[in-house]
Design an enzyme around this catalytic site. Structure first.
Site, PDB file in Angstrom:
ATOM      1  N   HIS A 236      -9.777  -1.529  -6.849  1.00  9.86           N
ATOM      2  CA  HIS A 236      -8.563  -0.960  -6.268  1.00  9.86           C
ATOM      3  C   HIS A 236      -7.563  -2.086  -6.059  1.00  9.86           C
ATOM      4  CE1 HIS A 236      -5.868   1.147  -3.559  1.00  9.86           C
ATOM      5  NE2 HIS A 236      -6.547   2.269  -3.734  1.00  9.86           N
ATOM      6  N   ARG A 256       2.113   3.261  -1.537  1.00  9.48           N
ATOM      7  CA  ARG A 256       2.987   3.198  -2.713  1.00  9.48           C
ATOM      8  C   ARG A 256       3.557   4.579  -3.045  1.00  9.48           C
ATOM      9  NH1 ARG A 256      -0.986   1.288  -6.659  1.00  9.48           N
ATOM     10  NH2 ARG A 256      -2.535   1.382  -4.980  1.00  9.48           N
TER      11      ARG A 256
END
Length: 605
Positions: A236, A256
């Site tokens: 990740h 994000r």
């Protein structure tokens, strides 16, 4: 030999995360008796760490979304080595599973007109993630746990399974011990479902909690099942990097999705530097278009921060290696910048990302509404796992089923964010459904008491060696260091061969593991049990990664940096050979049917 209590069920579920709970619910609803074993406390499964949401093409925020788009996104993210039937089932059934959770009491965030709200996430063309702030996994577990309890499923908390039992090649149950007192238990069952999660603890830097030691992978492998796609590890892109005590803890992709951007130490938004050709038509051309996308503008394309996780992780790794990283070896993730766009941005961030605000405030003394976070790649998810039938979730061992992260197929070379939670409920349900059918169609299997005794004796061997034996923590730490350094984000043949040699050395050392004292509350003994599983999983990852001589998805080789068409036609499978060694083979991927090919082609523009 210690005496062992025996319990008998029609269906035994091992693992009480999202997949295990959903499987137990489905089996219990079918009328069979169900036993549920969990390594930790009920409600503490690693599923709670999945924060951003669950992907389902409900089209609540964009009416252009449908199962075909979700299917195509999943296949492209997986670089087309996914089990296309699993990807199809997942895309079609995820919306019903989400609505089912809502009916059971899950409290999702809502759109202004009262529908389940959905947010943007990496690799998804449209806003698709149903969410509860950034605590979606927690809400999923809470809802499923309540429903499991309501159905009266018997739960064995803080139990570790040490071996599966077989009857003539068919699954017959398991041997376990309770972690509190170290007492042994035999569970007889007509069908067994593995839902034990991932294997991130094979690596030094990971978002996985202590339970993620590849137990289901290793148990199934030793029972004769096949493991597939083990080379594909998802790093990740955004884990915490500072302070050292919290290194690797997940920072949700939801940051994000809500407009957070990645910058290097020079302040440059580097993700615009490298956009893969197959994603360019769907990626924003500038920062302003990317911002409009995160705010729901249907005419805008997604920002490059929302490209697939494998790509974002490699871009971050590139910046750090080039000396453009943050002070503590990561990059900067900045959500505070949205104050330029939104009034009351601080309250907006706290409402949308409450867990992230609390996490950084408490663990790093940093206010994400005012300052950028330092983040870097962390071992997060294993795309590979037990090879299962797409429809039934049964492994190559009759009566042994698997669902969730310990199963393979749906994700191919890379998992899209948000697909994990919907994967759990879609295939957890199917595993429970088909395991109950199998249990009703087959009589009670015979428990091999000799095999159970041998498993118990092997697990107790460290106590025979006592203080003179190897320290299990040292082996685990050495293994994690080797896997992080030699089989990490960027790989090559020489380093992976070195890793194989080191794993073989660790296996020899594991044969000399020692433990002192009594079995009660003995964390060192628990670690000795975990090490055996971690070594099997690490060898499978390394051998599979050596076999795949190309770069694809979460597997990147600097000695073979390009994708090779040949390697897109098969999956890599490992199985235990007759002599006990690990056997590697290539299994052809069946041709995709025309209607699914068409769905993929329609989304390429």
């Amino acid at each position: 030999m210690p005496t062992a209590s025996t319990y008998t069920y029609d269906v035994l579920v091992i693992g009480a995360g999202g997949a295990g709970l959903r499987a137990a619910i489905e089996a219990a609803n079918s009328g069979v008796s169900v036993g549920l074993i969990c390594k930790s406390l009920l409600g503490k499964a690693h599923t709670v760490m999945a924060e951003g949401g669950m992907a389902a093409a409900m089209a609540n925020n964009d009416d252009r979304d449908n199962w075909k788009v979700h299917f195509a996104d999943t296949m492209r993210g997986g670089q087309y080595v996914n089990n296309w039937r699993m990807a199809e089932i997942h895309a079609k059934e995820a919306p019903d599973r989400v609505r089912e959770l809502e009916g059971w009491g899950a409290v999702f965030d809502r759109t202004p007109d009262g529908r389940i709200n959905q947010r943007n996430f990496g690799g998804h063309r449209y806003p698709r993630l149903a969410h509860v702030g950034d605590r979606t996994g927690l809400e999923l577990i809470r809802t499923l746990q309540d429903h499991t309890t309501y159905l009266g499923v018997t739960v064995y908390m803080e139990h570790t399974v040490i071996e599966l039992l077989l009857d003539g090649g068919r699954a017959a149950g398991a041997v376990a011990y309770d972690r509190e007192r170290g007492r042994f238990h035999i569970f007889a069952a007509r069908a067994v479902i593995l839902a034990t999660g991932g294997a991130g603890r094979a690596f030094k830097i990971t978002s996985n909690s202590w339970e993620g030691t590849g137990d289901g992978h290793a148990l199934a492998y030793r029972a004769g099942a096949e493991l597939m796609d083990m080379e594909f590890i998802q790093f990740h892109p955004t884990g915490m990097v500072w302070p050292p005590s919290v290194r690797g803890i997940l920072v949700t992709e939801g940051v994000r999705g809500e407009g957070g951007v990645l910058r290097n130490r020079e302040g440059r938004r580097f993700m615009f530097d490298d956009i893969p050709d197959n994603y360019k038509p769907q990626t924003a051309s500038d920062a302003e278009e990317g911002w409009r996308y995160t705010q729901g503008d249907k005419s805008a394309r997604r920002p490059p921060e929302l490209l697939t996780r494998d790509h974002v992780a490699r871009c971050i790794n590139r910046e750090v290696k080039a000396g453009r990283g943050s002070p503590h070896g990561g990059v900067f993730l900045d959500i505070a910048w949205i104050k330029e766009k939104l009034p009351n941005s601080g309250e907006h961030i706290k409402r949308k990302l409450p867990s992230m605000y609390h996490q950084f405030k408490e663990l790093a003394d940093l206010d994400i509404t005012k300052e950028p976070m330092e983040v870097g790649p962390t071992t997060h998810y294993i795309m590979g796992g037990i090879r299962v039938d797409a429809d039934s979730q049964m492994s190559t061992v009759p009566g042994l089923f698997a669902a969730g992260e310990c199963a393979s197929g749906i994700n191919g070379a890379n998992r899209l964010g948000g697909n994990s939670l919907s994967d759990l409920i879609v295939f957890g349900k199917r595993a429970g459904e088909y395991a109950s059918q199998y249990a009703r169609a087959n009589g009670q299997a015979r428990v091999d008491e000799g095999a159970a005794d041998r498993a118990i004796a092997q697990s107790l061997a460290p106590f025979d060696r006592g203080a003179e034996g190897e320290n299990p923590y040292n082996i685990q730490q050495d293994l994690q260091d080797a896997m992080q350094r030699l089989v990490g984000i960027v790989r090559n043949e020489a380093e992976m061969r070195e890793a194989l040699g080191r794993i073989r050395d660790f296996n020899e050392r594991a044969g000399r593991l020692g433990a002192e004292g009594h079995r009660e509350y003995h964390s060192g003994w628990h670690t000795a049990i975990d090490v055996r599983n971690l070594l099997s999983v690490s060898e499978a990852i390394t051998l599979s990664a050596i076999e795949r001589k190309e770069s694809r998805g979460g597997h990147f080789r600097e000695d073979y940096p390009q994708k090779a068409a040949e390697f897109g036609t098969f999956n890599i499978v490992v199985k235990q050979a007759g002599d006990g060694s690990m056997q590697v083979s290539r299994v052809p991927i069946p041709p995709m049917p025309d209607h699914l090919k068409q769905a993929v082609e329609e989304q390429k523009s």
